[in-house]
Scaffold this motif. Structure first.
Motif, PDB file in Angstrom:
ATOM      1  N   THR A 185      46.880  20.522  58.093  1.00 39.91           N
ATOM      2  CA  THR A 185      47.664  20.536  59.324  1.00 39.91           C
ATOM      3  C   THR A 185      49.102  20.898  59.030  1.00 39.91           C
TER       4      THR A 185
ATOM      5  N   THR B 218      55.689  15.634  60.166  1.00 36.70           N
ATOM      6  CA  THR B 218      54.657  14.830  60.819  1.00 36.70           C
ATOM      7  C   THR B 218      55.170  13.464  61.263  1.00 36.70           C
ATOM      8  N   SER B 219      56.233  12.971  60.622  1.00 35.56           N
ATOM      9  CA  SER B 219      56.769  11.656  60.985  1.00 35.56           C
ATOM     10  C   SER B 219      58.218  11.575  60.520  1.00 35.56           C
TER      11      SER B 219
ATOM     12  N   ARG C 162      54.441  17.668  65.930  1.00 32.61           N
ATOM     13  CA  ARG C 162      53.366  17.467  66.890  1.00 32.61           C
ATOM     14  C   ARG C 162      53.588  16.189  67.700  1.00 32.61           C
ATOM     15  N   SER C 163      54.215  15.213  67.097  1.00 32.06           N
ATOM     16  CA  SER C 163      54.446  13.928  67.753  1.00 32.06           C
ATOM     17  C   SER C 163      55.742  13.955  68.560  1.00 32.06           C
TER      18      SER C 163
ATOM     19  N   HIS D 186      50.608  20.465  70.598  1.00 35.66           N
ATOM     20  CA  HIS D 186      50.245  19.511  71.653  1.00 35.66           C
ATOM     21  C   HIS D 186      48.987  18.714  71.299  1.00 35.66           C
ATOM     22  N   SER D 187      48.569  18.735  70.039  1.00 34.44           N
ATOM     23  CA  SER D 187      47.312  18.081  69.655  1.00 34.44           C
ATOM     24  C   SER D 187      47.314  16.580  69.882  1.00 34.44           C
ATOM     25  N   GLU D 188      48.491  15.971  69.992  1.00 37.67           N
ATOM     26  CA  GLU D 188      48.565  14.533  70.252  1.00 37.67           C
ATOM     27  C   GLU D 188      48.962  14.230  71.696  1.00 37.67           C
ATOM     28  N   SER D 189      48.989  15.254  72.540  1.00 31.89           N
ATOM     29  CA  SER D 189      49.361  15.072  73.943  1.00 31.89           C
ATOM     30  C   SER D 189      48.146  14.663  74.774  1.00 31.89           C
ATOM     31  N   ARG D 190      48.391  14.061  75.905  1.00 33.26           N
ATOM     32  CA  ARG D 190      47.307  13.608  76.773  1.00 33.26           C
ATOM     33  C   ARG D 190      46.466  14.763  77.306  1.00 33.26           C
TER      34      ARG D 190
ATOM     35  N   THR E  93      42.784  14.760  63.485  1.00 32.92           N
ATOM     36  CA  THR E  93      43.181  14.319  64.821  1.00 32.92           C
ATOM     37  C   THR E  93      41.930  14.300  65.693  1.00 32.92           C
TER      38      THR E  93
ATOM     39  N   ALA F 209      41.592  15.588  68.414  1.00 37.56           N
ATOM     40  CA  ALA F 209      41.485  16.910  69.027  1.00 37.56           C
ATOM     41  C   ALA F 209      40.592  17.833  68.210  1.00 37.56           C
TER      42      ALA F 209
END
Length: 314
Positions: free
Chosen positions: A5, A76-77, A108-109, A166-170, A205, A207
């Protein structure tokens, strides 16, 4: 630790600089053509054991204005040492190439994107600030969601990158469904490439599992990544090998003049266990009946050792 990723989040810029469009739009500059972008070394190491490496560094030569560098970091963080490392990258690249540098953080976050954008990261003593680092953040709030299938067909790199961001988006499920529909217009090779690039980028993820359900069975472009395409490809290879062994077993039995019933033929042809097929192939030259291939245990071994000896004979 470098992950698939992480790699995909910044390496996509190397092969598909059209993904940089949101940056140039924000800067009020026309997007450069691919010929205007050059990959340069990301190594920012001076003396060992100190070693630092930027994820991706691109040299941009716009049609108007001076050239500059893009230092792209996949984040990533939040990390306590990033402010110091990013400041070092910018200062080093500026000194080495003599060009201004734009730091781009890909997040992504939303939490990480807010942290990266919320700087600035400062080097200061008391009230005096000696250096300020402000990354340009590409995250869920700055990279638009793709909501039009036509965009997928026209700008597959941007659509793929947007889905990764947007892989962590709703709304990721709707985004992936849209991508799957949009990719139906691609030829097989193109659809495979973008589908697998996306799957690699979505690694680890939820996703990714959503996307695996949407992918089509085509040849793999990313060996060793464990994608659904690769699994299908390897499974196809195994099935082809099994079919070849099964045909070999049947051929040996037929050449030896043994009767092969429909049930025996179906069992041999339907077997996909390569070890079992190897065993049957080894035994096909000695068994007395085709059905004896399936016998196991000491009685079968004795029968193969003395195939013509009547039962009970000493």
């Amino acid at each position: 630790m470098v992950t698939s990723t992480h790699e995909t989040s910044h390496r996509i810029f190397q092969d598909h600089p059209e993904v940089l469009a949101p940056i140039f739009e924000a800067l009020g500059m026309p997007p450069p053509a691919k010929a205007d972008i050059e990959l340069v070394t990301p190594d920012a190491t001076e003396l060992k054991p100190l070693e630092r490496r930027v994820d991706t560094v691109l040299k941009v030569e716009p049609s108007e204005g001076e050239a500059f560098l893009l230092a792209i970091e996949a984040q990533t963080s939040p990390a306590a040492d990033k402010g110091a490392n990013w400041s070092y990258y910018l200062a080093y690249l500026r000194a080495k190439f003599g060009l201004p540098v734009l730091l781009v953080a890909v997040c992504r976050s939303r939490f990480t994107a807010k942290w990266a954008a919320g700087g600035p990261f400062e080097c200061r003593v008391g009230p005096w600030t000696s250096q300020v680092t402000r990354p340009f953040v590409l995250g869920p709030d700055s990279v638009p969601e793709i909501t039009d299938e036509a965009v997928v067909a026209q700008q597959p790199a941007l659509a793929t990158f947007s889905a990764i961001v947007h892989s962590e988006s709703r709304g990721i499920e709707a985004i992936l469904n849209l991508l799957a529909r949009g990719m139906r217009s691609f030829d097989k090779a193109t659809a495979t490439y973008w589908s697998e690039l996306l799957e690699v980028g979505l690694e680890n993820t939820p996703a990714r599992e959503m996307w695996r359900e949407l992918e089509k069975m085509v040849v793999t472009y990313f060996p060793g990544r464990g994608t659904v395409f690769e699994e299908a490809y390897l499974d196809g290879q195994a099935q082809g090998e099994a079919k070849g062994k099964a045909e070999g077993i049947l051929r040996v039995l037929e050449v030896r003049g043994l009767t092969v019933s429909d049930a025996v033929r179906a069992r041999i042809s339907g077997c996909t266990d390569l070890a079992c097929l190897d065993d049957w192939l080894d035994r096909s030259g000695t068994v007395e009946r085709a059905e004896d291939l399936f016998e196991t245990g000491p009685d079968a071994a004795a029968q193969e050792t003395h195939p013509h000896e009547p039962a009970g004979q000493e």
